[in-house]
Design a protein around this motif. Structure first.
Motif, short mmCIF file in Angstrom:
data_model
loop_
_atom_site.label_atom_id
_atom_site.label_comp_id
_atom_site.label_asym_id
_atom_site.label_seq_id
_atom_site.Cartn_x
_atom_site.Cartn_y
_atom_site.Cartn_z
N HIS A 248 36.63 16.18 89.08
CA HIS A 248 35.73 15.28 88.49
C HIS A 248 36.53 14.55 87.97
N ALA A 249 37.26 15.09 86.95
CA ALA A 249 37.50 13.82 85.36
C ALA A 249 37.69 12.70 86.21
N ARG A 250 38.76 11.70 87.03
CA ARG A 250 39.66 10.35 87.42
C ARG A 250 38.04 9.93 88.07
N GLN B 141 34.05 5.66 86.89
CA GLN B 141 33.18 5.38 87.02
C GLN B 141 32.38 4.95 85.59
N GLY B 142 33.77 5.09 84.71
CA GLY B 142 32.92 4.91 83.54
C GLY B 142 31.78 6.37 82.75
N ALA B 143 32.16 6.62 83.07
CA ALA B 143 30.50 8.34 82.51
C ALA B 143 31.92 9.15 81.69
N ILE C 77 27.13 15.59 89.71
CA ILE C 77 28.42 15.20 88.45
C ILE C 77 28.64 13.85 89.53
N VAL C 78 28.74 13.98 90.52
CA VAL C 78 29.43 12.43 92.05
C VAL C 78 28.08 11.73 92.14
N ASN C 79 27.24 12.29 92.67
CA ASN C 79 25.71 11.60 92.63
C ASN C 79 25.36 10.71 91.07
N ALA C 80 25.46 11.15 89.85
CA ALA C 80 25.50 10.81 89.16
C ALA C 80 26.02 9.65 88.40
N GLY D 78 25.44 4.72 89.09
CA GLY D 78 25.22 3.64 87.42
C GLY D 78 24.82 4.97 85.85
N ALA D 79 25.23 6.43 85.82
CA ALA D 79 25.04 6.43 84.88
C ALA D 79 26.47 6.42 83.93
N VAL D 80 26.15 6.36 82.75
CA VAL D 80 27.49 5.90 81.18
C VAL D 80 27.13 7.56 81.12
#
Length: 332
Positions: free
Chosen positions: A188-190, A195-197, A224-227, A231-233
């Motif tokens: 899920h790196a892309r 999202q800037g996380a 991971i996707v949910n976080a 808004g997770a950084v």
């Protein structure tokens, strides 16, 4: 009551007839009493055998969660009304069981079709990914991101279909937890970049847990996707062992983020199917299926899952891996 009245009338009639015929009062009373006692004995015997059947029937009706099993647990009675009742229950149970079987077969056929469709749709998705790989620029990156999301939704549909199956199409094995976490983040790196996380992995190498590797990777991917979506950084991964040296020893994987957090009223329902909550409605694209599947797959694998969150302060998800292998076997 009608039967009791008939017996009493017969006793009075016989007593009166005997007295009229000159047999004497004692003989009339004795015969009347004999008729009453005979009737009472018949009523008592009939009541006892009927009471046993209906008491057992009432207890089963109150206790059973699957009433269609009732005929197999009941002994067929000998009296007429009981036989008729038993036959009626047996007929209704058979009809209910046939209906359940029919719907189960339909659900199984639908699940098989969904799985087939998912496998078929993966081919054009893979082709589209290969075509887009040779493209560059912002538009190409956006296209690649959308293809990743399509693939993620298709995978979610596949795991939902499998989660509702009665078949045990997963295998619990000892896996390296750190490797699984890194693979999920890489997959899920892309999306994380978009999202800037940033993931912060603090799981020791060689930390072994029991799980199905593919299912665990899917669970971690959903977290991971949910976080990142909310808004997770920073998305942190850490593990610890609790109760070491005891039969209740287990490894806890904590996935924490500094995103929006979940309102207190929504926290108890986040694992419900289709529940989107306040944050999901704000996003507009939430399906409410991600955490539901996390809970379902963890339950099937024998893992515990819990969530703690405070609005504006981020979210913590705890996944528990028992050390005792038998904890997984009982969930077959």
């Amino acid at each position: 009551m009608p039967a009791v009245c008939i017996v009493l009338i017969c006793a009075l009639a016989i007593g009166s007839a005997v007295a009229t015929l000159g047999a004497g009062t004692d003989a009339a009373v004795l015969l009347s009493l004999f008729v009453v006692l005979s009737g009472a004995g018949g009523f008592l015997w009939d009541y006892l055998r009927i009471r046993r059947f209906y008491r057992e029937l009432g207890e089963l009706a109150a206790r059973l969660t699957q009433p269609c099993l009732m005929p197999s647990l009941l002994e067929e009675p000998l009296f007429l009304e009981g036989r008729l009742t038993f036959e009626a229950i047996e007929s209704a149970s058979k009809a209910a069981a046939d209906e359940v079987t029919r719907y189960r077969d339909q659900a199984e056929s639908y699940r098989d079709y969904i799985e087939l469709w998912i496998h078929e749709i993966k081919t054009p998705i893979a082709a589209a990914c290969l075509i887009s790989a040779s493209s560059h620029g912002s538009e190409a990156n956006r296209l690649k991101g959308e293809l990743d999301r399509i693939e993620a939704y298709v995978e979610q549909a596949l795991y939902y279909a499998r989660s509702t199956s009665l078949a045990r199409d997963y295998a619990i094995r000892e896996v390296d937890l750190a490797v699984c976490v890194r693979k999920s983040c890489k997959k899920h790196a892309r999306y994380l970049i978009e999202q800037g996380a940033t993931p912060d992995i603090r799981v020791p190498d060689g930390e072994r847990v029991f799980a199905d590797e593919k299912w665990l990777s899917f669970v971690l991917g959903q977290l991971i996707v949910n976080a990142a979506k909310y808004g997770a950084v920073r998305i942190g991964f850490s593990s610890r062992i609790e109760g070491e040296g005891t039969s209740a020893a287990h490894t806890v994987l904590e996935v924490s983020d500094d995103g929006y957090g979940i309102p207190a009223a929504d926290v108890p329902r986040v694992f419900d199917r289709g529940f989107t909550g306040v944050n999901g409605r704000k996003q507009g694209a939430s399906t409410g299926m991600g955490l539901y599947l996390v809970a379902q797959l963890c339950e099937k694998m024998g893992l515990g899952v819990a969530i703690a969150s405070e609005e504006g302060s981020g979210t913590r998800v705890l996944v528990t891996f028992p050390h005792d292998r038998r904890a997984y076997d009982i969930r077959k």
